[in-house]
Design an enzyme around this catalytic site. Structure first.
Site, PDB file in Angstrom:
ATOM      1  N   CYS A  63      -3.257  37.626  33.688  1.00  0.00           N
ATOM      2  CA  CYS A  63      -3.345  36.549  32.956  1.00  0.00           C
ATOM      3  C   CYS A  63      -4.537  36.702  32.301  1.00  0.00           C
ATOM      4  O   CYS A  63      -4.358  36.115  31.057  1.00  0.00           O
ATOM      5  CB  CYS A  63      -3.626  35.245  34.032  1.00  0.00           C
ATOM      6  SG  CYS A  63      -2.320  35.010  35.282  1.00  0.00           S
ATOM      7  N   ASP A  69     -40.728  46.852  28.542  1.00  0.00           N
ATOM      8  CA  ASP A  69     -41.016  45.390  28.140  1.00  0.00           C
ATOM      9  C   ASP A  69     -41.375  45.074  26.888  1.00  0.00           C
ATOM     10  O   ASP A  69     -41.544  43.832  26.573  1.00  0.00           O
ATOM     11  CB  ASP A  69     -41.861  44.560  29.096  1.00  0.00           C
ATOM     12  CG  ASP A  69     -43.229  44.999  28.734  1.00  0.00           C
ATOM     13  OD1 ASP A  69     -43.597  46.165  28.271  1.00  0.00           O
ATOM     14  OD2 ASP A  69     -44.184  44.144  28.999  1.00  0.00           O
ATOM     15  N   CYS A 101      -4.846  36.153  38.074  1.00  0.00           N
ATOM     16  CA  CYS A 101      -4.742  37.589  38.327  1.00  0.00           C
ATOM     17  C   CYS A 101      -5.371  38.336  36.907  1.00  0.00           C
ATOM     18  O   CYS A 101      -5.554  37.464  35.972  1.00  0.00           O
ATOM     19  CB  CYS A 101      -3.586  38.115  38.753  1.00  0.00           C
ATOM     20  SG  CYS A 101      -2.391  38.176  37.365  1.00  0.00           S
ATOM     21  N   ASP A 106     -41.551  52.570  31.292  1.00  0.00           N
ATOM     22  CA  ASP A 106     -42.575  52.462  30.532  1.00  0.00           C
ATOM     23  C   ASP A 106     -43.830  52.074  31.385  1.00  0.00           C
ATOM     24  O   ASP A 106     -43.645  51.651  32.579  1.00  0.00           O
ATOM     25  CB  ASP A 106     -42.360  51.146  29.663  1.00  0.00           C
ATOM     26  CG  ASP A 106     -43.444  50.859  28.357  1.00  0.00           C
ATOM     27  OD1 ASP A 106     -44.115  51.991  28.118  1.00  0.00           O
ATOM     28  OD2 ASP A 106     -43.934  49.854  28.646  1.00  0.00           O
ATOM     29  N   ASP A 152     -40.094  49.356  22.772  1.00  0.00           N
ATOM     30  CA  ASP A 152     -39.213  49.965  23.641  1.00  0.00           C
ATOM     31  C   ASP A 152     -37.783  49.645  23.426  1.00  0.00           C
ATOM     32  O   ASP A 152     -36.752  49.963  23.929  1.00  0.00           O
ATOM     33  CB  ASP A 152     -39.325  49.350  25.369  1.00  0.00           C
ATOM     34  CG  ASP A 152     -40.722  49.765  25.787  1.00  0.00           C
ATOM     35  OD1 ASP A 152     -41.260  50.833  25.356  1.00  0.00           O
ATOM     36  OD2 ASP A 152     -41.447  48.929  26.348  1.00  0.00           O
TER      37      ASP A 152
END
Length: 791
Positions: free
Chosen positions: A92, A689, A89, A497, A693
């Site tokens: 843990c 890309d 879970c 872009d 950017d």
């Protein structure tokens, strides 16, 4: 054999008889080679390997072993991913995370229970990896460096162990029910006291293996949590089982009072069955990453140097840059490299989502993990091991699986508080019923404890996030930061872009004008010399179009983000880029060229005047119009943010129906544009890309880098679109929104269920039997709801 046949010979002082001439011949051959020891060894018991006691952690401190799975994280730190067993879970995972993070020398630790992984970053000068692994193992969770093979073994072992526990619980439950049903339906006086005692003792004996074996993981988990002074999910479960069993055992010993062995066995069976189904769901959720890991082949056919076409089969991990490898038809490329044959056809569907094979020519790049879809070819290895594209994608996904979005953190904090509230409610119910009806106090307290266990709350978010990550990966969107799912789901504005994002990213030189008596081939050579230092698509177009003599290598090269580049070529300073940037060298006005063209114009100048102008065109992506329309239909405001000239930007925007356009934007200007939107309350997603950017991608709430873009853009982005297809981007946006809806549904169900059943259990309307069914069903429901994301 013919009657009277006999086959025998004497060896080691005794006569050996055989059934046929074949066996006799084999035995003579064994004895003739002095291998008679074979006959003794084949009858002896096989030696069993010594059990692994887990003391091998020190091996992982050696450089040779770490080379397989440890990566340089920068700043003198290292990072690795560990596989952790027995995670049941989110509690843990939280426990392991906290313990590892407090280990001296560990910079960060992020665990994901759905993927059974923990990503750690540490300073090798202050901590050893074996210390970190030992800290996890000390909690009772076996831990190892992550390997796909070991993960498969762990999953198979967990499934078998859980199935055995489920089988014992189911068998015990059915047998206990056989003894419980007569007691339910018997009327007053229908059953004699000795038969009643027999039923009780039979139920006790049959319940013991269920509690001792099938419920053992819940007691072990509760003990670990309490040992760390934390209330995990297993605490109320273990407490409920222990109290119900102990009280029923006492009632059996005394021969009076109600017993609930049927409820205990039913509860353990349903809970274990739920865990088994949850385990299967978690396995399916992580299939995307497992598929990536399985792409890399284990062996490669390396050409032996100086021997012509002779090959040797070696481990793919043993390949080194510069090796030449033969890839046969249908085989998987073992590493990144370049094609050393005239042409090849490869299928990159599992990497990029593009189902059609692509043709590669000599010298073009090949990606490890792709499949040879045609004839055999030879490739030269460029990148191996953790430097390959496939390993990079795996690391992005592992980072996403290890990160916790805000939704997960809120759910974990809520579940921790909820466990304490459940225990308080159970105690309060028991005390209250001691005053109302002492005979029912214990069972009502147990019912409250079981029925309100917040297992569903802890599962509500992590399973949905894991499934969403896998589904987005299937659509070629590799998410590197899990928070991106949340950010994409709530985005109000999407900024694009232009070059390489809305356009195909493959610009080509359409026309060249030269000035001042310069030849076109001379201008192209100078432009290409500068372009070779850049990865921008426009520069690549100039480099590919170069013809005529090559210019000498430029000196003192400098790049000006968003403007262009300059260098010294043949003793003169040259600039290439925007008209105002290039013209600043000589101060002359730019010639009137292509004023109304929608294409991009790149200018070349030196200190004496203009040299040339280049008109470069880049076609829109075929899917761009429908992708923009789909995003707009989702209610998103679309923006075009580009460094191109206004006439180029507006031409693209008008063809796609984009109204918000910002042209001539510098990298800093792009970042400020997104900042301004965020100040107005917008949640901004950005797709780009290029190197330019990177700043704006880091600023956006959710950022997506195109798969063919610059490495720096991919490093700053929250996700990488491997295929580059905007259709895949739209599908991923829809998955993110559906994931958010599913998480809300799961949280609403988990909280609503507990708020509904708590008062019913408090007033005694829910028996422990019904409580077990309700709790297990609640957990299964949220897992099943998360799996709907796979549809």
């Amino acid at each position: 054999m013919p009657p009277g046949s006999a086959f025998a010979f004497e060896a080691e002082g005794r006569l050996r008889a055989f059934c046929c001439a074949g066996c006799e011949a084999v035995s003579r051959a064994i004895s003739g080679q002095g291998l008679d020891e074979y006959y003794r060894l084949r009858a002896a018991a096989s030696p069993r390997p010594a059990p692994d006691d887990g003391d091998d952690a020190a091996l992982y401190d050696t450089e040779l072993v770490q080379a397989r799975f440890v990566r340089d994280a920068g700043d003198g730190q290292r990072e690795a991913t560990l596989l952790v067993e027995d995670l049941r879970c989110a509690a843990c995972a939280w426990l392991i995370e906290q313990v590892v993070a407090r280990t001296p020398g560990v910079a960060s630790a992020e665990a994901n229970f759905a993927a059974r992984r923990i990503a750690i970053r540490w300073d090798p000068a202050a901590a050893r990896l074996s210390t970190v692994i030992g800290a996890v193992r000390a909690l009772g969770y076996p831990a190892w460096p992550f390997e796909e093979r070991r993960l498969a073994q762990v999953e198979a072992r967990e499934r078998r162990a859980l199935m055995r526990r489920l089988w014992v619980a189911g068998l015990g439950m059915m047998q206990v029910m056989m003894y419980a049903v007569p007691a339910w339906i018997a009327g007053a006086g229908d059953m004699t006291p000795d038969i009643e005692d027999l039923m009780r003792w039979a139920g006790l004996i049959l319940t013991v293996p269920v509690v001792a074996y099938s419920a053992q993981p819940y007691f072990a988990g509760a003990w670990r949590s309490l040992g760390q002074r934390r209330l995990g999910m297993d605490v109320p479960v273990a407490l409920g089982i222990a109290v119900a069993f102990a009280a029923s055992a006492i009632a059996t010993w005394r021969g009076t009072g109600a017993v609930y062995f049927d409820s205990v066995t039913m509860f353990v069976f349903l809970l274990t069955g739920g865990r088994w189904l949850e385990l299967a769901a978690r396995g399916r959720a992580g299939l995307a990453l497992q598929r990536l890991a399985r792409l890399a082949p284990h062996a490669a056919h390396r050409l032996v140097e100086g021997s012509g076409e002779r090959t040797e089969t070696i481990s793919a991990a043993a390949l080194r840059p510069g090796d030449r490898v033969l890839v046969r038809a249908g085989e998987t490329l073992p590493a990144d490299g370049t094609l050393a044959a005239d042409e090849a056809v490869v299928n990159e569907a599992l990497l990029t989502g593009e189902s059609r094979p692509v043709r590669r020519m000599r010298g073009e790049a090949l990606t490890g993990g792709a499949v040879n879809a045609a004839n055999a070819f030879v490739m030269q290895v460029e990148r191996v091991g953790s430097d390959t594209t496939l390993s990079h994608i795996e690391r992005l996904m592992e980072r996403a699986l290890s990160e916790r979005p805000r939704w997960v953190e809120l759910a974990q904090r809520a579940s921790g508080v909820f466990v304490a509230a459940v225990l308080a409610c159970a105690l309060g119910a028991g005390i209250a019923w001691l005053w109302i009806d002492p005979s029912r106090a214990l069972w009502i307290a147990v019912s409250v404890l079981i029925v309100t266990c917040p297992c569903a709350l802890s599962l509500a978010t992590p399973v949905a996030i894991t499934v969403a990550l896998g589904e987005m990966a299937r659509n070629s969107m590799v998410v590197s930061r899990a928070r991106a799912i949340e950010a994409l789901a709530v985005a109000t504005d999407f900024v694009f872009d232009k070059t390489g994002t809305l356009t195909a990213g493959a610009p080509r030189l359409l026309e060249t004008l030269s000035f001042g008596g310069h030849r076109i081939d001379e201008a192209l050579a100078i432009a290409a010399a500068l372009a070779r230092h850049s990865s921008h698509p426009l520069d690549r177009a100039l480099a590919q179009a170069m013809g005529g003599p090559e210019a000498p290598s430029p000196e003192d090269y400098r790049s000006h983000a968003g403007a262009g580049a300059e260098a010294r070529v043949d003793g003169r300073r040259v600039r290439i880029g925007r008209a105002e940037f290039a013209g600043a060298l000589h101060g002359k006005a730019a010639p009137l060229a292509w004023l109304h063209s929608p294409d991009t114009v790149v200018w070349l100048a030196d200190e004496r005047g203009w040299i040339a102008a280049f008109r470069i065109g880049d076609a829109l992506r075929e899917e761009a119009p429908r992708a923009i329309a789909a995003l707009r239909a989702m209610g998103l405001r679309i923006h075009l943010l580009t460094g191109d000239e206004p006439r180029v930007a507006h031409a693209v925007a008008s063809s796609l129906g984009i109204e918000r356009v910002e042209a001539r934007a510098t990298p800093e200007g792009k970042r400020e544009y997104v900042q301004a939107l965020q100040r107005l309350g917008a949640r901004v997603a950005m797709a780009g890309d290029g190197v330019n950017d990177a700043p704006v991608l880091a600023q956006a709430d959710a950022s997506i880098a195109m798969g063919q873009g610059a490495d720096l853009a991919q490093l700053r982005a929250d996700a990488v679109l491997l295929s580059g297809s905007l259709d895949d981007l739209v599908r991923s946006m829809r998955i993110a929104r559906r994931a958010r809806a599913v998480i809300r549904q799961n949280l609403a169900w988990a909280l609503g269920y507990n708020l509904l059943v708590l008062p019913l259990a408090f007033v005694g309307f829910v028996t422990p039997f019904v409580a077990g069914i309700g709790m297990a069903s609640s957990s299964l429901l949220v897992v099943a709801n998360a799996l709907r994301l796979r549809r």
